[in-house]
Enzyme design. Structure first.
Site, PDB file in Angstrom:
ATOM      1  N   CYS A 111       0.827  -1.223   0.000  1.00 31.08           N
ATOM      2  CA  CYS A 111       0.000   0.000   0.000  1.00 31.08           C
ATOM      3  C   CYS A 111       0.857   1.267   0.000  1.00 31.08           C
ATOM      4  O   CYS A 111       0.366   2.341  -0.339  1.00 31.08           O
ATOM      5  CB  CYS A 111      -0.963  -0.003   1.173  1.00 31.08           C
ATOM      6  SG  CYS A 111      -2.018  -1.450   1.228  1.00 31.08           S
ATOM      7  N   HIS A 252      -3.266   7.621   2.586  1.00 30.79           N
ATOM      8  CA  HIS A 252      -3.720   6.284   2.176  1.00 30.79           C
ATOM      9  C   HIS A 252      -5.066   5.999   2.840  1.00 30.79           C
ATOM     10  O   HIS A 252      -5.220   6.159   4.060  1.00 30.79           O
ATOM     11  CB  HIS A 252      -2.652   5.265   2.596  1.00 30.79           C
ATOM     12  CG  HIS A 252      -3.060   3.852   2.373  1.00 30.79           C
ATOM     13  ND1 HIS A 252      -3.717   3.430   1.235  1.00 30.79           N
ATOM     14  CD2 HIS A 252      -2.905   2.744   3.148  1.00 30.79           C
ATOM     15  CE1 HIS A 252      -3.950   2.144   1.332  1.00 30.79           C
ATOM     16  NE2 HIS A 252      -3.475   1.693   2.476  1.00 30.79           N
ATOM     17  N   ASN A 282     -10.118   0.235   0.768  1.00 31.78           N
ATOM     18  CA  ASN A 282      -8.669   0.417   0.712  1.00 31.78           C
ATOM     19  C   ASN A 282      -8.167  -0.227  -0.580  1.00 31.78           C
ATOM     20  O   ASN A 282      -8.165  -1.443  -0.705  1.00 31.78           O
ATOM     21  CB  ASN A 282      -8.049  -0.248   1.952  1.00 31.78           C
ATOM     22  CG  ASN A 282      -6.533  -0.270   1.920  1.00 31.78           C
ATOM     23  OD1 ASN A 282      -5.912   0.063   0.913  1.00 31.78           O
ATOM     24  ND2 ASN A 282      -5.929  -0.680   3.024  1.00 31.78           N
TER      25      ASN A 282
HETATM   26  N1  COA Z   1     -17.521  -7.247  11.472  1.00 30.11           N
HETATM   27  C1  COA Z   1     -17.911  -7.402  12.761  1.00 30.11           C
HETATM   28  N2  COA Z   1     -17.047  -7.633  13.757  1.00 30.11           N
HETATM   29  C2  COA Z   1     -15.742  -7.687  13.431  1.00 30.11           C
HETATM   30  C3  COA Z   1     -15.276  -7.538  12.117  1.00 30.11           C
HETATM   31  C4  COA Z   1     -16.223  -7.312  11.115  1.00 30.11           C
HETATM   32  N3  COA Z   1     -15.898  -7.139   9.818  1.00 30.11           N
HETATM   33  N4  COA Z   1     -13.917  -7.637  12.103  1.00 30.11           N
HETATM   34  C5  COA Z   1     -13.548  -7.861  13.375  1.00 30.11           C
HETATM   35  N5  COA Z   1     -14.643  -7.900  14.174  1.00 30.11           N
HETATM   36  C6  COA Z   1     -14.719  -8.113  15.608  1.00 30.11           C
HETATM   37  C7  COA Z   1     -13.517  -8.820  16.173  1.00 30.11           C
HETATM   38  O1  COA Z   1     -13.631 -10.207  15.990  1.00 30.11           O
HETATM   39  C8  COA Z   1     -13.566  -8.407  17.620  1.00 30.11           C
HETATM   40  O2  COA Z   1     -14.505  -9.190  18.272  1.00 30.11           O
HETATM   41  P1  COA Z   1     -14.234  -9.694  19.778  1.00 30.11           P
HETATM   42  O3  COA Z   1     -14.127  -8.447  20.585  1.00 30.11           O
HETATM   43  O4  COA Z   1     -15.435 -10.514  20.053  1.00 30.11           O
HETATM   44  O5  COA Z   1     -12.963 -10.459  19.705  1.00 30.11           O
HETATM   45  C9  COA Z   1     -14.101  -6.974  17.553  1.00 30.11           C
HETATM   46  O6  COA Z   1     -14.740  -6.854  16.270  1.00 30.11           O
HETATM   47  C10 COA Z   1     -13.037  -5.930  17.657  1.00 30.11           C
HETATM   48  O7  COA Z   1     -11.977  -6.301  16.818  1.00 30.11           O
HETATM   49  P2  COA Z   1     -10.729  -5.417  16.640  1.00 30.11           P
HETATM   50  O8  COA Z   1      -9.769  -6.102  15.715  1.00 30.11           O
HETATM   51  O9  COA Z   1     -10.221  -4.969  17.979  1.00 30.11           O
HETATM   52  O10 COA Z   1     -11.379  -4.179  15.913  1.00 30.11           O
HETATM   53  P3  COA Z   1     -10.690  -2.845  15.519  1.00 30.11           P
HETATM   54  O11 COA Z   1     -11.429  -1.741  16.103  1.00 30.11           O
HETATM   55  O12 COA Z   1      -9.198  -2.878  15.713  1.00 30.11           O
HETATM   56  O13 COA Z   1     -10.941  -2.824  13.946  1.00 30.11           O
HETATM   57  C11 COA Z   1      -9.759  -3.172  11.895  1.00 30.11           C
HETATM   58  C12 COA Z   1     -10.373  -3.824  13.123  1.00 30.11           C
HETATM   59  C13 COA Z   1      -9.177  -4.271  11.025  1.00 30.11           C
HETATM   60  C14 COA Z   1     -10.860  -2.433  11.144  1.00 30.11           C
HETATM   61  C15 COA Z   1      -8.683  -2.164  12.366  1.00 30.11           C
HETATM   62  O14 COA Z   1      -7.819  -2.773  13.276  1.00 30.11           O
HETATM   63  C16 COA Z   1      -7.878  -1.634  11.210  1.00 30.11           C
HETATM   64  O15 COA Z   1      -8.382  -0.948  10.342  1.00 30.11           O
HETATM   65  N6  COA Z   1      -6.540  -1.893  11.219  1.00 30.11           N
HETATM   66  C17 COA Z   1      -5.687  -1.455  10.164  1.00 30.11           C
HETATM   67  C18 COA Z   1      -5.814  -2.360   9.000  1.00 30.11           C
HETATM   68  C19 COA Z   1      -5.229  -1.774   7.750  1.00 30.11           C
HETATM   69  O16 COA Z   1      -5.230  -0.589   7.553  1.00 30.11           O
HETATM   70  N7  COA Z   1      -4.751  -2.644   6.866  1.00 30.11           N
HETATM   71  C20 COA Z   1      -4.231  -2.261   5.611  1.00 30.11           C
HETATM   72  C21 COA Z   1      -2.901  -1.678   5.739  1.00 30.11           C
HETATM   73  S1  COA Z   1      -2.360  -1.010   4.233  1.00 30.11           S
END
Ligand code: COA
Length: 325
Positions: A111, A252, A282
């Site tokens: 990315c 980004h 993304n």
């Molecule tokens: N729908 C519903 N629930 C979801 C889910 C979805 N699509 N994805 C994850 N969850 C759940 C998890 O399982 C977790 O449940 P639990 O508490 O029962 O274990 C809960 O939501 C919280 O998960 P968490 O990973 O802490 O959420 P978050 O607030 O960190 O959001 C992302 C997750 C992936 C959206 C976030 O971490 C993110 O955007 N990270 C960066 C990723 C990125 O930019 N990647 C590309 C890089 S170029």
């Protein structure tokens, strides 16, 4: 002598996948996705490929710049999802466009790739090796996504964005004024993909789940909100600017909460951070040039304005570029 963007273009696949479509595929909800990521829909490639999207974006960038493909001297495609190992996507773009005199090669910095490609083109032009370049980010991420993993499949989309850059003359006033980039291979396990299954091919005997994206979302989030402001400050230092001197930050489009956190760290109004991930998801290396093209076509960037482009991605990689429009 400097280097300035003279044309922008983008291309998105026709098919749209909404959060409601995703609700039928994995245990998720429109509300969760919008609140946690800022995304509502994304485009998904069907027949589109990395080079077909890239060449469509390049044609639009050339048209906007009033240039012909035969005049292009360098094509760099930033991609991590091209479906052929050989030849590289940039050579295939060269062939589609008929840019017969161009040097063409790919860069994979995931990315963060567009910033790496832009920096490379900048150095080629500054050194006198060439006078202009097409710099492209193009991805069909949908092919390497695990569509059963709700933690990743809701985030990504396909698309391409391109810029035409060229050498500027003395006293022009526009162009790139600061760049910064870096890599942290020690953090490589945060986001990886060992290989891929090519569409239409028979499944390989090795575990095909392993040939998909694996991500520790929380770690990537923390990495981005810590590293991107540092990288932006380095590009600002090089340009002799302060955060408040920048009119628009084009970051980004990975997650609206990441962008909000970066705005807060830089003590800048969130209004300076336009976003389009709601409609695109993304799109990896394509996200910054797609956003730039959208704003440019809508007449939202004025001549003389100062822009900061910055991204991060698997590797981990990160980059920033300050420029005067
Ligand atoms: N729908 C519903 N629930 C979801 C889910 C979805 N699509 N994805 C994850 N969850 C759940 C998890 O399982 C977790 O449940 P639990 O508490 O029962 O274990 C809960 O939501 C919280 O998960 P968490 O990973 O802490 O959420 P978050 O607030 O960190 O959001 C992302 C997750 C992936 C959206 C976030 O971490 C993110 O955007 N990270 C960066 C990723 C990125 O930019 N990647 C590309 C890089 S170029």
């Amino acid at each position: 002598m400097g280097v300035a963007i003279r044309g922008t273009g983008s291309a998105l696949p026709e098919k749209i996948l909404t959060n409601f479509d995703l609700e039928k595929m994995v245990d998720t909800s429109d509300e969760w996705i919008r609140q946690r990521t800022g995304m509502s829909e994304r485009h998904i490639g069907q027949k589109e490929t990395v080079p077909s999207l890239a060449s469509a974006a390049c044609r639009r960038a050339l048209e906007k710049a009033g240039k012909k493909a035969e005049e292009v001297e360098l094509i760099i495609v930033a991609t991590c999802t091209t479906e052929m190992l050989l030849p590289c996507a940039a050579c295939r773009v060269q062939n589609i466009l008929g840019a017969k005199d161009a040097i063409a090669f790919d860069i994979n910095a995931a990315c963060g790739g567009f910033l790496f490609a832009l920096n490379t083109a900048h150095h080629y032009i500054e050194s006198g090796a060439c006078n202009n370049a097409l710099v492209v980010g193009s991805e069909v991420l949908s092919e390497i996504i695990d569509w059963t993993d709700r933690g990743t499949c809701v985030l990504f989309g396909d698309g391409s964005g391109a810029v035409y850059v060229e050498k500027t003359e003395e006293g022009d006033g526009s162009g790139i004024i600061g760049m910064s980039q870096g890599s942290n291979g020690m953090a490589g396990k945060m986001l990886y993909c060992r290989g891929r299954v090519v569409k239409g091919e028979t499944e390989p005997e090795i575990n095909s789940e392993d040939l998909l994206v694996h991500m520790n979302g929380g770690e990537v989030f923390k990495f981005a909100v810590r590293q991107v402001p540092i990288c932006i400050r380095k590009a600002l230092d090089m340009a002799g600017l302060q955060p408040e001197d920048i009119d628009m930050y084009l970051l980004h489009q990975a997650n609206s909460r990441i962008i909000e956190s970066i705005a807060k760290t830089l003590k800048q109004d969130i209004k300076k951070f336009p976003m389009n991930m709601e409609k695109t998801g993304n799109t990896s290396s394509a996200s910054i040039p797609i956003l730039l093209d959208e704003l440019n076509r809508e007449g939202k960037i004025q001549k003389g304005q100062k822009l900061m482009l910055s991204g991060f991605g698997a590797g981990m990689t990160f980059g920033a570029c300050a420029l005067i429009w």
